[in-house]
Scaffold this active site. Sequence first.
Site, PDB file in Angstrom:
ATOM      1  CD  GLU A 161      -2.963  -1.098   2.302  1.00  0.00           C
ATOM      2  OE1 GLU A 161      -4.049  -1.671   2.155  1.00  0.00           O
ATOM      3  OE2 GLU A 161      -2.650  -0.474   3.344  1.00  0.00           O
ATOM      4  CD  GLU A 320      -4.163  -5.883   2.841  1.00  0.00           C
ATOM      5  OE1 GLU A 320      -4.995  -5.164   3.456  1.00  0.00           O
ATOM      6  OE2 GLU A 320      -2.941  -5.694   2.888  1.00  0.00           O
TER       7      GLU A 320
END
Length: 693
Positions: A161, A320
């Site tokens: 991320e 995710e």
Amino acid sequence: MAARRPFQWPALLTSDGRGIAYGGDYNPDQWPDSAIDEDIRLMRLAHVNTVALAIFSWDKIEPREGEFTFDWLDRVIAKLGKAGIAVDLASATASAPIWLYVKHPEVLPIDKYGHTVNPGSRQSWQPTSPVFREYALRLCRKLAERYKDNPYVTAWHMGNEYGWNNRYDYSDNALKAFRSWCKKKYGDIETLNAAWGTAFWSQHVNDFSEVLLPRHMGGDAMVNPAQQLDYERFGNDMLLDFYKAERDAIAEICPDKPFTTNFMVSTDQCCMDYAQWAGEVDFVSNDHYFHEGESHLDELLCSDALMDSLALGKPWYVMEHSTSAVQWKPLNTRKRHGELMRDALAHVAMGADAINFFQWRQSASGAEAFHSAMLPHAGEDSKIFRGVCELGEALQTLSAAGIQGSELERSDTAILFSAESEWATRSQTLPSMKLNHWHDVRDWYRGLLDAGHRADVVPLAYDWSDYRTIILPTVLMLSDNDVQRIAAFAQAGGTVIIGYATGIIDDLFHVGLGGYPGAGQGLLRDMLGIRSEEFNILGDEAEDEPHEIRLTNGITSRLWQNDVTFIATDTAVVAAYTGTEAADWELDAVPAITSHPYGKGTAIYVGCDMDRHDIALLVGAFGIEADDSRAVHTIRRTADGVRFDCYLNRDTQPVSVTDIDGDPIIAYRCGNGSTHGEYVLQRNSILITKRVE
């Protein structure tokens, strides 16, 4: 579009390497070694076939500077691999060890107020720090050397991320890099001065050494919007450069395994320009967390529509999502019965070939202890784990049916998205501080769904010339080249729908002159056959003033109305402002929505904000095919002519779908109706059928 890396999908440890990837982040370093065998037993029970490993394990791999301990990681990878579970191995650089920060506090980011961002969370490092880069790339090379030939490691997971905590850094390293970035972009200082409009407020700079970062400038000071926009671009580019440096450090040693990093796309976040990033990965991955409330499924579908476009129609990876509630929102709602399965299979219906969660085992301590996981605090005998096992079985069924590798059928309608316009709408210098390009994309997407029409969401920078209709909602910023492409699309016979706050500025944040929308040196206005002179902004802040204005077609505008003072003779007025509120604002009978022929096509102007329900009402008038179905229908096709039809119920009440042709592969929370080919979809249901065309 720039050249992209060739598509390469990570293999599973199945006999043919194929199948839908299923699993999640695995963090065995949070647990005693004795938990690993139990984890693998339960993973096999749940049909897990892949895990992302070592994402936050730098301090476990290198507990002290230069002391590398791989034995524990070797053991975990070997046990996973022997159990048939492939490893997506991380570069482990997302969170650095404390010893590095203690020795080199100069790598810590600086916020806009001049405060040091302290360690203890993720990404507490400067993307432009040469010291941090040296340590991070050394770790990448060590991992590559250790696992380049490991058959159980089938992919590389770079960072995690990117931009989550260091998207905005105001350090001296960042300043030096920003000056170099500006010099590379503009070439000479007067070009920069012209681009930034530095004649305003005495901001002229004589040399690139005088260029500053847009740090805090006082209580109510407004940052130069062109400077801020370039700083946004710079931050994106610096993190992309760091990702590529990590990737290339591993690729020099281990070139044969695919690389990815997890994007963060949902309609409450899209922080990077992923249209750029997508070209630098071998397969596109995303972390998606559902939006609480009634928009849950629609928001998921909208985000996935952008992901499918970023992947250029190739399968993509859910790296995710959550089995139930998270712990980082103001409101952390759990998932209802059926939503764990429905959400995962909805991603598949939208083109995903990998379904993964954060994380495998729910943490007992730390910042994310209350973030749901595949194996919850309650353990094996729990609703969530039973749902995880049920999902694993469903994904195995779909894999056996051959859905993996099939591609999502495109819509004939594209909603265009621009990360740069999203950044621009955050500026504090606009006529309204309530603009949000990405949310307007979502509202148009949902409005079309309400009308029974599923659109694609496509980056503005990509090729959308083959669509029948393109929609530009609050694409605030359009370059001259963008406008020329849009005009050419209409000239060739396409329908263009331009939103109320689209094309107000160009790519330098300069306002186009001659009336609104001014982008393209007036070409956008010519295409639309209108001109607006002022923006009428509404809001509750204005006491005793009208807070909404009605249109002649029954629609209501509540934020922004353009005061159109000119229309061409061949421009048709679809709707005008009307009523006492319109008269009060001197807008009575002023055109609000118009249609203008342009070449072989049509240019439609929506000069005011609308909610999703109003958008649904207008779909027919815009020439978009619509129906009143509350079910979403997507189609995935294989190269050899096998078709998978997927049906999702968007409602809380049962919905019937008819004329279903094909063998049901998944019929979750749905059953046969009263007539042949009819199915009744309950709440949170999904139906997937297969047939050969």
